[in-house]
Design an enzyme around this catalytic site. Structure first.
Site, PDB file in Angstrom:
ATOM      1  N   SER A  42      43.914  42.557  50.877  1.00 30.64           N
ATOM      2  CA  SER A  42      42.773  42.361  49.976  1.00 30.64           C
ATOM      3  C   SER A  42      42.289  40.924  49.910  1.00 30.64           C
ATOM      4  CB  SER A  42      43.121  42.843  48.558  1.00 30.64           C
ATOM      5  OG  SER A  42      44.239  42.142  48.036  1.00 30.64           O
ATOM      6  N   ASP A 333      39.778  38.070  39.403  1.00 27.03           N
ATOM      7  CA  ASP A 333      40.446  39.116  38.618  1.00 27.03           C
ATOM      8  C   ASP A 333      41.920  38.748  38.480  1.00 27.03           C
ATOM      9  OD1 ASP A 333      41.569  39.732  41.080  1.00 27.03           O
ATOM     10  OD2 ASP A 333      40.569  41.670  41.291  1.00 27.03           O
ATOM     11  N   HIS A 336      43.005  38.066  42.653  1.00 33.04           N
ATOM     12  CA  HIS A 336      42.206  37.567  43.779  1.00 33.04           C
ATOM     13  C   HIS A 336      41.350  36.372  43.388  1.00 33.04           C
ATOM     14  CE1 HIS A 336      42.892  41.962  44.383  1.00 33.04           C
ATOM     15  NE2 HIS A 336      43.289  41.510  45.562  1.00 33.04           N
TER      16      HIS A 336
END
Length: 368
Positions: A42, A333, A336
């Site tokens: 991610s 968030d 990340h």
């Protein structure tokens, strides 16, 4: 072949002036045929998880993700760009599409195979993500497409001159956590687990090498014990989970040692390792030097340090907070980094000195 310039419109709405066209395809080949292929998790995923059968926990295709740069939720785990987007820009390439994006895209400039939640181990989030081995299989399929459309010689040239940028490992180590136990990270010697992760990553590197890849970029595992989602597991976030960051350091040491071995074993193998652990730690320890305020607090989420992973309200907790100025934050968030942080780290990957990127930086790899 006579060289001519052409103007392309990409599916993401990006215009780019390129060097010359090939008669058998509708796009133009990049200068020197040096493309950029992205693999990983991610930290790099730019929307592949939008197109797989998974759960919302592994996706970021809803507000407020994407609120700044793209003005819509593209599937990136950020308010805007991810690190590979900025790297592509620095390499004078277009923003690369996710591999699974529907529609006809030639991919001669590169493509992004990364999948949020993926690991080097197939067992990591199995059934919900695109693991590293599968990502490499997509690359093999793409080379076959190049061969069919451009001929074997051009396909080999593209693959050999391109750079393969990889971020993997943090999700594998995340499987060792148990938030409901005390301690949340099991004590003991985890070297065997690290060896398994490095072993699978090594297999992937060798597969790419056998396809024809020669130039590799790596982002090592960051201080994973310091992200907001992990901090909240330790004394309500007052400290990092040091034991968890320690396994990242084990991984990074093993990765560096393995790459030195591969350099000796594989003819023509060149690589760059960015010390993402050190770079992120530097910002955490000296935020104002880089224009950030409290770096341990996410912009989007709830609870202590906004670390409850509620950003967007789609993961079980409806209510969440959103900061007023995302550019002051290191994390968007609970896990990340922000667009602005991605810009900072991408520049270090691209042209950082030997204190942060060795033995070459990515710009030097592109020039080989």
């Amino acid at each position: 072949m006579k060289s001519l310039s052409c103007l392309l419109v990409f599916s993401l709405g990006i215009f780019i002036q390129m060097s010359y066209c090939h008669s058998s395809i509708t796009t133009c080949l990049p200068q020197k045929n040096a493309a950029l292929f992205i693999l990983g998790d991610s930290l790099f995923d730019n929307g592949n998880n939008n197109y797989i059968n998974t759960t919302i926990s592994y996706q970021a295709n809803y507000y407020p993700y994407g609120e700044t740069f793209f003005k819509y939720p593209s599937g990136r785990f950020s308010d805007g760009r991810m690190i590979p987007d900025v790297v592509a820009e620095l390499a004078k390439l277009p923003i690369l599409p996710p591999y699974l994006h529907p529609g006809r895209v030639e991919h001669v400039y590169g493509v992004n195979f990364a999948s949020g939640g993926a690991g080097a181990l197939r067992e990591t989030s199995q059934g919900f993500v695109i693991d590293l081995k599968t990502q490499v299989s997509y690359l093999k399929d793409l080379k076959n497409v190049f061969s069919e459309r451009l001929g074997n010689a051009v396909a080999e040239e593209i693959v050999s001159k391109s750079v393969y940028l990889i971020s993997i490992g943090s999700n594998d180590y995340g499987t060792l956590l148990n938030p409901d136990s005390d301690p949340v990270f099991p004590p003991g010697d985890h070297q065997g687990f690290v060896d398994s992760v490095i072993g699978n990553l090594t297999d992937a590197i060798k597969e790419i090498y056998n396809v024809g890849g020669r130039k590799f970029g790596f982002v090592n595992v960051g201080p994973i014990g310091c992200v907001p989602a992990i901090r909240v597991l330790v004394n309500n976030g007052s400290t990092c989970l040091e034991e968890f960051s320690a396994i990242a350091r084990q991984h990074n040491t093993a990765l560096s040692e393995k790459l030195l071995e591969l350099e000796k074993q594989l003819k023509g193998f060149k690589y760059s390792v960015n010390d993402f652990y050190g770079a992120l730690s530097e910002v955490l320890n000296n935020p104002t030097k880089y224009g950030f305020k409290d770096p341990s607090v996410g912009c989007c989420g709830g609870g202590a340090y906004r670390g409850d992973q509620s950003c967007g309200g789609n993961k079980g907790t409806k209510e969440y907070e959103l900061c007023d100025n995302v550019n002051e934050h290191l994390f968007f968030d609970s896990n990340h980094v922000t667009d602005r942080a991605s810009q900072h780290f991408a520049e270090l990957i691209w042209n950082g000195n030997h204190s942060v990127t060795t033995p070459y930086n990515l710009k030097q790899l592109f020039e080989f």
